[in-house]
Design a protein around this motif. Sequence first.
Motif, PDB file in Angstrom:
ATOM      1  N   ARG A  70      74.318  73.510 -19.792  1.00 13.70           N
ATOM      2  CA  ARG A  70      74.766  74.680 -19.654  1.00 13.70           C
ATOM      3  C   ARG A  70      73.982  75.789 -20.049  1.00 13.70           C
ATOM      4  O   ARG A  70      73.542  76.128 -21.378  1.00 13.70           O
ATOM      5  N   GLY A  71      73.981  76.953 -19.328  1.00 14.83           N
ATOM      6  CA  GLY A  71      73.202  78.094 -19.853  1.00 14.83           C
ATOM      7  C   GLY A  71      71.699  77.935 -19.345  1.00 14.83           C
ATOM      8  O   GLY A  71      71.557  78.269 -17.998  1.00 14.83           O
ATOM      9  N   ASP A  72      70.835  77.951 -20.074  1.00 10.68           N
ATOM     10  CA  ASP A  72      69.313  77.919 -19.892  1.00 10.68           C
ATOM     11  C   ASP A  72      68.921  77.976 -18.444  1.00 10.68           C
ATOM     12  O   ASP A  72      68.367  76.808 -18.129  1.00 10.68           O
ATOM     13  N   TYR A  73      68.797  78.819 -17.795  1.00  8.16           N
ATOM     14  CA  TYR A  73      68.445  78.696 -16.198  1.00  8.16           C
ATOM     15  C   TYR A  73      67.109  78.408 -16.260  1.00  8.16           C
ATOM     16  O   TYR A  73      66.543  77.687 -15.252  1.00  8.16           O
ATOM     17  N   ASN A  74      66.226  78.715 -17.117  1.00 10.30           N
ATOM     18  CA  ASN A  74      64.787  78.426 -17.439  1.00 10.30           C
ATOM     19  C   ASN A  74      64.572  76.866 -17.526  1.00 10.30           C
ATOM     20  O   ASN A  74      63.654  76.607 -16.593  1.00 10.30           O
ATOM     21  N   LEU A  75      65.246  76.319 -18.211  1.00  9.62           N
ATOM     22  CA  LEU A  75      65.060  74.870 -18.350  1.00  9.62           C
ATOM     23  C   LEU A  75      65.713  74.187 -17.173  1.00  9.62           C
ATOM     24  O   LEU A  75      64.871  73.291 -16.771  1.00  9.62           O
ATOM     25  N   VAL A  76      66.617  74.797 -16.594  1.00 10.33           N
ATOM     26  CA  VAL A  76      67.108  74.160 -15.250  1.00 10.33           C
ATOM     27  C   VAL A  76      66.009  74.211 -14.284  1.00 10.33           C
ATOM     28  O   VAL A  76      65.607  73.176 -13.399  1.00 10.33           O
ATOM     29  N   LYS A 131      81.006  91.168  -8.618  1.00 12.13           N
ATOM     30  CA  LYS A 131      80.180  90.126  -9.085  1.00 12.13           C
ATOM     31  C   LYS A 131      78.411  90.093  -9.198  1.00 12.13           C
ATOM     32  O   LYS A 131      77.986  90.938  -8.616  1.00 12.13           O
ATOM     33  N   ASN A 132      78.020  89.601 -10.358  1.00 15.08           N
ATOM     34  CA  ASN A 132      76.410  89.345 -10.446  1.00 15.08           C
ATOM     35  C   ASN A 132      76.053  88.488  -9.369  1.00 15.08           C
ATOM     36  O   ASN A 132      76.356  87.543  -9.283  1.00 15.08           O
ATOM     37  N   GLU A 133      75.240  89.160  -8.529  1.00 13.45           N
ATOM     38  CA  GLU A 133      74.924  88.295  -7.216  1.00 13.45           C
ATOM     39  C   GLU A 133      73.553  87.563  -7.613  1.00 13.45           C
ATOM     40  O   GLU A 133      73.117  86.844  -6.671  1.00 13.45           O
ATOM     41  N   PHE A 134      72.824  88.061  -8.582  1.00 14.53           N
ATOM     42  CA  PHE A 134      71.567  87.124  -8.787  1.00 14.53           C
ATOM     43  C   PHE A 134      71.779  86.049  -9.757  1.00 14.53           C
ATOM     44  O   PHE A 134      72.133  86.456 -10.867  1.00 14.53           O
ATOM     45  N   THR A 135      71.872  84.976  -9.434  1.00 12.33           N
ATOM     46  CA  THR A 135      72.178  83.989 -10.257  1.00 12.33           C
ATOM     47  C   THR A 135      71.111  82.942 -10.379  1.00 12.33           C
ATOM     48  O   THR A 135      71.124  81.920 -10.892  1.00 12.33           O
ATOM     49  N   GLY A 136      69.845  83.253  -9.995  1.00  9.68           N
ATOM     50  CA  GLY A 136      68.476  82.432 -10.006  1.00  9.68           C
ATOM     51  C   GLY A 136      67.913  82.520 -11.347  1.00  9.68           C
ATOM     52  O   GLY A 136      68.346  83.180 -12.308  1.00  9.68           O
ATOM     53  N   ALA A 137      66.970  81.615 -11.559  1.00  9.93           N
ATOM     54  CA  ALA A 137      66.161  81.552 -12.705  1.00  9.93           C
ATOM     55  C   ALA A 137      65.085  82.928 -12.756  1.00  9.93           C
ATOM     56  O   ALA A 137      64.923  83.503 -11.819  1.00  9.93           O
ATOM     57  N   PRO A 138      64.842  83.315 -13.932  1.00 12.75           N
ATOM     58  CA  PRO A 138      64.182  84.707 -13.998  1.00 12.75           C
ATOM     59  C   PRO A 138      62.808  84.706 -13.112  1.00 12.75           C
ATOM     60  O   PRO A 138      62.095  83.565 -12.946  1.00 12.75           O
ATOM     61  N   THR A 139      62.828  85.801 -12.221  1.00  5.70           N
ATOM     62  CA  THR A 139      61.408  85.990 -11.383  1.00  5.70           C
ATOM     63  C   THR A 139      60.066  85.914 -12.354  1.00  5.70           C
ATOM     64  O   THR A 139      60.180  86.160 -13.410  1.00  5.70           O
ATOM     65  N   ASP A 140      58.976  85.939 -11.609  1.00  8.40           N
ATOM     66  CA  ASP A 140      57.889  85.959 -12.305  1.00  8.40           C
ATOM     67  C   ASP A 140      57.822  87.333 -13.289  1.00  8.40           C
ATOM     68  O   ASP A 140      57.152  87.453 -14.217  1.00  8.40           O
ATOM     69  N   THR A 141      58.055  88.294 -12.501  1.00  8.16           N
ATOM     70  CA  THR A 141      58.081  89.534 -13.229  1.00  8.16           C
ATOM     71  C   THR A 141      59.076  89.761 -14.408  1.00  8.16           C
ATOM     72  O   THR A 141      58.767  90.420 -15.402  1.00  8.16           O
ATOM     73  N   MET A 142      60.042  89.104 -14.005  1.00  5.18           N
ATOM     74  CA  MET A 142      61.153  89.312 -15.027  1.00  5.18           C
ATOM     75  C   MET A 142      60.465  88.530 -16.574  1.00  5.18           C
ATOM     76  O   MET A 142      60.760  89.056 -17.437  1.00  5.18           O
ATOM     77  N   LYS A 143      59.934  87.455 -16.275  1.00  5.30           N
ATOM     78  CA  LYS A 143      59.455  86.661 -17.407  1.00  5.30           C
ATOM     79  C   LYS A 143      58.304  87.565 -18.320  1.00  5.30           C
ATOM     80  O   LYS A 143      58.450  87.507 -19.343  1.00  5.30           O
ATOM     81  N   MET A 144      57.702  88.634 -17.451  1.00  5.06           N
ATOM     82  CA  MET A 144      56.807  89.402 -18.327  1.00  5.06           C
ATOM     83  C   MET A 144      57.299  90.690 -18.806  1.00  5.06           C
ATOM     84  O   MET A 144      56.982  91.034 -19.620  1.00  5.06           O
ATOM     85  N   LYS A 145      58.168  91.308 -17.977  1.00  6.60           N
ATOM     86  CA  LYS A 145      58.683  92.641 -18.275  1.00  6.60           C
ATOM     87  C   LYS A 145      60.023  92.749 -18.544  1.00  6.60           C
ATOM     88  O   LYS A 145      60.504  93.756 -19.168  1.00  6.60           O
ATOM     89  N   LYS A 146      61.228  91.765 -18.472  1.00  5.27           N
ATOM     90  CA  LYS A 146      62.410  91.944 -18.367  1.00  5.27           C
ATOM     91  C   LYS A 146      62.841  92.316 -19.948  1.00  5.27           C
ATOM     92  O   LYS A 146      63.775  93.177 -20.169  1.00  5.27           O
ATOM     93  N   ASP A 147      62.164  91.542 -20.920  1.00  4.09           N
ATOM     94  CA  ASP A 147      62.704  91.747 -22.438  1.00  4.09           C
ATOM     95  C   ASP A 147      62.401  93.277 -22.573  1.00  4.09           C
ATOM     96  O   ASP A 147      63.295  94.106 -23.331  1.00  4.09           O
TER      97      ASP A 147
END
Length: 551
Positions: free
Chosen positions: A118-124, A484-500
Amino acid sequence: MYRKMMTLLLACTFVFVTACGSGGDKEEAVETAAPIELKDGKYDPPVQMSYLRSWNDDTRFRNGETPQDNVHTKWAKERLGIELTTPWTAAHTNDAFYTKLRLSLSANEELPDVVVIRGDYNLVRELIESGKFADAGALFDQYASKTWKEAADSAPTEWYPYMFEGKRMGIPVYDYAYNSDPVLFIREDWLKKLNLKEPTNIDELEKVMDAFTNQDPDGNGKKDTYGMTAGWKNNFNTWMSETGWVFGMFDTMPGQWNKAADNTLEYGSIQPGIKEGLGTLKDWLDKGYLPKEAGVYDETKAAELFTAGKAGMIVGPHWMPNWPIDDVKKNVKGASYKAIALPKGPTGESHHHGSGASNGVILINKDMKNPEIFFTYQNYLFDNFANPAVGSEFENGFAKGYDYDIVDGKVLGEAEVKDGVAPVKYTLTYDGARIPDLLMETLSKLASGQEPKTPFEKNIKISNKPEVFPAAQVVVDHKGDAIKNEFTGAPTDTMKMKKDALDKMEKDTFSKIVYGQLPLDEFDKFVEKWTSMGGEQITTEVNEWYKSVQN
């Protein structure tokens, strides 16, 4: 002719070698994974199935039972001939489970047959990309029961987060659809006292908020009430005491990826409607309609203003009368409330965030010798527990003496059973099995005055406060307004670097605008910065993902 013969010979040799190379594995697979048969719905002798799942702190056991040995594991063996084993247990709290699972993965330890997360899309995504798990969609197509497949057909996009290289690598853990979609709860007694009508649009809403704030609706002679309570410490569209719908009046939803007119995805927080929503919230704060502490209140703290009788409105899911808002009746003599539709904005728009129909994923080890064992287990729960028949073993609950009992012919629920616990929480998917559309359909049916007939309907009837049913009807009537939030995938490459960094900038900017520390036009500068600091590339990556899961 010679070349043709040689080509044919080489082709045959290739087929032979390939067949032997994988055929050896195939032969071994046939030997070690010989077909197993169900006899009267049960494996005899019993078969083993190992699994991993996290355990919530509120999961209680009794009679000396443990996660490894309890009424559920006994049921699985006795009813289905399946011995459930788990190599270790860890709490969901503080990501203990995720941390331990990551360590197992990095150490290349053998993983169990089934892993539920449950949760952690990165781990999935890490687990899927490890190559240790099977094409779950193909197995689902082969082994899932009709009931389970129909449940899946009602929520097809729930597969999207687990798509990888064109395959469905994880099976969604289905939950009840629309379960967190918000409605507006309003103090009905205050409306009557101040001779006001239920608000249907923003102008009427502001009139009611002004009266609730300035006309002493609680009659104590003090100016100590608010038109509405809210808490956006964590998010604008959160699970309770939320304000995402304010932006919905201006046709967008912040903090998520929404579908645009051209069927691409756009980030809600940079759309023009956000500026209007921020201006509206600022105006309401300035006028005292909302508590000044809304920006630091979490969801529960904000709800306390309503239950204390100090706020006339709160927005949240249909189930809030069960907890916590019904406490207002205990705290305030004569208090009453009801659920109404969210008001429309200046252009007639009314939108709210839409909740999904799943809350986790099932991954199946590619080395599981007989994956049909898991489907035997889960099929049984979908076919017999999700919507049990009259007279069936799950008619009153999961296990007699645990979540229900029968005393002098009367059925007692979990709360009435001495030391009652919920064995369904021990199941591999946390809730046994849920059919997405069933709950809202049932609540809507009961709201119309129909008498409950099935065990599921009867259980829903007795386990909910009366105010829940009309609230659910509001959700059903306005489910077309959900975004609805249509993006339900794992964080993209740029998200990993810039999203926070982008998220922090967004939160700081929006908060300062609402509290008047920055002018409203600062929003336009925020959009420019968000786009140039990685947002444009993230948008590209999000749409690449969206296109891939739709093909």
